[in-house]
Design an enzyme around this catalytic site. Structure first.
Site, mmCIF file in Angstrom:
data_model
loop_
_atom_site.group_PDB
_atom_site.id
_atom_site.type_symbol
_atom_site.label_atom_id
_atom_site.label_comp_id
_atom_site.label_asym_id
_atom_site.label_seq_id
_atom_site.Cartn_x
_atom_site.Cartn_y
_atom_site.Cartn_z
ATOM 1 N N LYS A 206 0.845 -1.209 0.000
ATOM 2 C CA LYS A 206 0.000 0.000 0.000
ATOM 3 C C LYS A 206 0.877 1.255 0.000
ATOM 4 C CE LYS A 206 -3.391 2.402 2.834
ATOM 5 N NZ LYS A 206 -4.290 2.378 3.982
ATOM 6 N N GLU A 212 10.694 -4.685 4.309
ATOM 7 C CA GLU A 212 10.755 -6.102 3.937
ATOM 8 C C GLU A 212 10.367 -6.280 2.469
ATOM 9 O OE1 GLU A 212 9.284 -4.853 6.625
ATOM 10 O OE2 GLU A 212 9.177 -6.308 8.264
ATOM 11 N N GLY A 267 -4.791 -1.744 5.263
ATOM 12 C CA GLY A 267 -3.981 -2.874 4.790
ATOM 13 C C GLY A 267 -4.664 -4.217 5.004
ATOM 14 N N ARG A 268 -5.140 -4.446 6.233
ATOM 15 C CA ARG A 268 -5.745 -5.761 6.537
ATOM 16 C C ARG A 268 -7.163 -5.891 5.996
ATOM 17 N NH1 ARG A 268 -4.533 -2.694 10.647
ATOM 18 N NH2 ARG A 268 -6.073 -1.894 12.114
ATOM 19 N N GLU A 353 -4.674 -6.887 15.261
ATOM 20 C CA GLU A 353 -4.140 -5.580 14.867
ATOM 21 C C GLU A 353 -5.241 -4.522 14.996
ATOM 22 O OE1 GLU A 353 -0.806 -5.637 11.857
ATOM 23 O OE2 GLU A 353 -2.303 -4.521 10.742
ATOM 24 N N HIS A 384 -5.464 -33.231 17.882
ATOM 25 C CA HIS A 384 -4.333 -34.078 18.257
ATOM 26 C C HIS A 384 -3.191 -33.237 18.811
ATOM 27 C CE1 HIS A 384 -6.083 -37.662 16.327
ATOM 28 N NE2 HIS A 384 -6.695 -36.730 15.619
ATOM 29 N N LYS A 512 8.401 -0.748 12.252
ATOM 30 C CA LYS A 512 8.998 -0.282 11.001
ATOM 31 C C LYS A 512 10.117 0.725 11.289
ATOM 32 C CE LYS A 512 4.975 -1.166 7.994
ATOM 33 N NZ LYS A 512 4.042 -0.734 6.963
HETATM 34 C C1 G6Q Z 1 -2.371 -3.728 7.995
HETATM 35 C C2 G6Q Z 1 -1.119 -3.176 8.475
HETATM 36 C C3 G6Q Z 1 0.104 -3.896 8.001
HETATM 37 C C4 G6Q Z 1 0.465 -3.604 6.543
HETATM 38 C C5 G6Q Z 1 1.878 -4.081 6.289
HETATM 39 C C6 G6Q Z 1 2.306 -3.872 4.868
HETATM 40 O O1 G6Q Z 1 -3.444 -3.270 8.238
HETATM 41 O O2 G6Q Z 1 -1.054 -1.829 8.205
HETATM 42 O O3 G6Q Z 1 -0.007 -5.288 8.169
HETATM 43 O O4 G6Q Z 1 -0.434 -4.225 5.684
HETATM 44 O O5 G6Q Z 1 2.748 -3.420 7.170
HETATM 45 O O6 G6Q Z 1 2.204 -2.533 4.505
HETATM 46 P P1 G6Q Z 1 2.317 -2.105 3.001
HETATM 47 O O7 G6Q Z 1 1.186 -2.716 2.251
HETATM 48 O O8 G6Q Z 1 2.248 -0.611 3.010
HETATM 49 O O9 G6Q Z 1 3.634 -2.620 2.504
#
Ligand code: G6Q
Length: 550
Positions: A206, A212, A267-268, A353, A384, A512
């Site tokens: 996003k 990463e 994001g989520r 989150e 199990h 981050k």
């Molecule tokens: C989700 C969070 C987090 C995010 C990641 C990746 O709601 O904000 O999990 O999705 O940190 O972020 P980017 O999509 O910006 O790389």
């Protein structure tokens, strides 16, 4: 503001808890033959049995009063209408607009966002159709066979979970891979499986600033360019899903290969946007639209059903009931469907989150417990492993069983066995096994009195452990969409009751920032003294072991 704990309905629930806490689930069922009929709901193709909970009709009434006092219905409507429900980032949260299947406009800052949503969806259809039908060619003229999604958190967990969940509908030629971890092993082991000539990389971020993801994307591009490919070939093999046009272009991805979304998509909650591309590629755009439709049907239910007949509202109220009145701060998700094996991990992010917060929306500290710990694995595997603790441990762990009735891979009696296990577990958790029942059972098996005496404490079960069961006919794209939307709205309603912001994630932002400064120190490779003694010690020891310190 009035804290939730000061509301009349909250106080009524606390008093009611004192009245009902010693009534067992066995008692409740014994007293009412119609309990199953009274505590069930249907919505968007899903069926919920919530009768195996520590509730009476009075509990339900009190819980619904709490939802009313917390203005759950108008808050839900506000989210659908584009209100600023995420005040710390001054944003609406409009994942529902992404699956708005009608012609209803959704206005953000005076502008209807639907034309943009639809236009990105049609571009996605054109692109994903080309990859699927083999007309999108790699740099040596071959169709794509492998897709590597590079993303993390919300840009990974949703698409990965959904691609796995709908695997029976997957395109035969396309193999989907997901690289999220900055641990080089994740990328290296994935690259070993693919061929640069026939691989499409999706850089999903996003913000397009996540360390990463960008590190993984750079390594993937270097690997690609180490083949026979040239810089000009990058456009045939790299696409970006992002809100950050400038950063995408700076990375070297063609603007034509960028599929955008908007800051009002969390994001989520972004699986419904361009971030869903791996799913679109895997199952095709028609099925992706059925997936959106399933979510939209659940949206309409959540928005319009009365509180007492509203599935996400009821699930949320039950979580509040256990979390805040029964001190049960852990919630198990047990999908009895192998294809849902990543669903608990996905829900873990969605719920933890979103609702892992300690301040109210106005910034004042909360005075009650907020989001519980969410975890799980598919059944029957969990039986199990950790189910022992759920049956006989000292913690009360409300459980959601999720069962798709019809298998997409019918095989002998497998599905009936799976179903039998699912229903048997919820029954056993509720009923337990008394010492008298155990005695009778052991006597029948010929056990001695001595053995019965010595084992009765170990082999009896208190039961009285609550659960919900969600049934779906078959795990289709529509059903999966409805199921995810069910939990999204559940999380929102819980947040409305606790009066917290479910749409920010400052804890993620902290991670981050912190890693950046330590990374710089590791890079410089001189003895570090700027942290506490433990962190300094760990960094310096690592530098020494890697022979980086003089
Ligand atoms: C989700 C969070 C987090 C995010 C990641 C990746 O709601 O904000 O999990 O999705 O940190 O972020 P980017 O999509 O910006 O790389």
């Amino acid at each position: 503001m009035t804290h939730p704990v000061d509301l009349d309905a909250w106080k009524a629930l606390a008093a009611h808890h004192d009245d009902v806490k010693s009534t067992t689930l066995r008692d409740l069922f014994a007293a009412d033959d119609a309990r199953f009929e009274k505590f069930q709901l249907s919505a968007a193709g899903l069926f919920l049995d919530y009768s195996k909970n520590h509730i009476t009709e009075k509990t339900r009434d009190n819980l619904v009063e709490l939802a009313e006092e917390c203005q759950v219905q108008s808050r839900l409507q506000g989210m659908f209408d584009g209100d600023i429900v995420n005040p710390t980032e001054a944003r609406p949260a409009l994942h529902t607009a992404l699956r708005n299947r009608g012609d209803k406009p959704v206005v953000v800052a005076g502008e209807d966002v639907m034309p943009d949503v639809k236009s990105v969806l049609s571009r996605l259809r054109v692109f994903t159709d080309k990859v699927r039908d083999g007309s999108w060619l790699g740099f040596t003229g071959k169709p794509i066979t492998d897709v590597v999604n590079i993303g993390i958190g919300g840009s990974d967990l949703g698409p990965l979970m959904a691609v796995e969940a709908l695997a029976p509908f997957a395109h035969a030629r396309l193999t989907m891979h997901f690289v999220s971890n900055v641990d080089g092993s994740h990328m290296v082991s994935t690259l070993k499986k693919v061929n640069p000539e026939t691989t499409l990389f999706i850089v999903a971020s996003k913000t397009f600033s996540t360390q990463e993801t960008l590190t993984n994307a750079h390594s993937a591009r270097n690997w690609f360019l180490e083949s026979e490919a040239s810089d000009a070939d990058v456009s045939k093999h790299f696409v970006a899903l992002s809100t950050n046009h400038e950063a995408v272009v700076e990375f070297g991805i063609d603007a034509d290969n960028m599929f955008g979304f908007w800051d009002w998509v969390g994001g989520r909650y972004s699986l419904w946007s361009a971030i869903g591309m791996p799913l679109m590629l895997s199952v095709g755009m028609d099925r992706f639209e059925q997936f959106l439709q399933g979510a939209h049907d659940m949206d309409e239910h959540a928005r319009t059903a009365p509180l007492s007949e509203n599935m996400p509202v009821m699930l949320a109220l039950l979580t509040v009931w256990y979390n805040n009145f029964w001190s049960a701060h852990s919630h198990l998700i047990a999908p009895y469907d192998q294809y849902l094996h990543r669903f608990p991990a996905y829900l873990q992010q969605l719920t933890m989150e979103s609702n892992g917060k300690s301040v109210h929306i106005d910034g004042s500290p909360v005075t009650c417990a907020t989001g519980p710990v969410v975890w799980g694995e598919p059944g029957t595997n969990g039986q199990h492993a950790y189910f022992q603790l759920v049956h006989q441990g000292t913690h009360l762990i409300p459980t959601d069983f999720i069962m798709a009735l019809e298998s997409l891979n019918p095989l002998g009696s497998h599905q009936d066995l799976l179903m039998a296990n699912c229903f048997a577990q919820s029954e056993a958790l509720m009923m337990g096994k008394t010492k008298e029942e155990l005695r009778a059972e052991m006597q029948e098996a010929g056990a001695s009195e001595e053995a019965i005496e010595s084992l009765s404490g170990h082999r009896s079960f208190s039961g009285n452990r609550p659960s919900n069961t969600v049934l779906v006919q078959q795990l289709t794209p529509h059903a999966l969409g409805a199921l995810i939307a069910l939990y999204e709205h559940k999380v929102f309603v819980e947040a409305a009751i606790w009066d917290i912001n479910p749409f920010d994630q400052w804890g993620v932002e902290l991670g981050k920032q912190l890693a950046k400064s330590i990374h710089q120190e590791i890079d410089v490779a001189t003895t570090v003294t700027s942290h506490d003694s433990s962190t300094n010690g760990l960094i310096n020891r690592a530098l020494k072991l890697k022979n980086l310190l003089a």
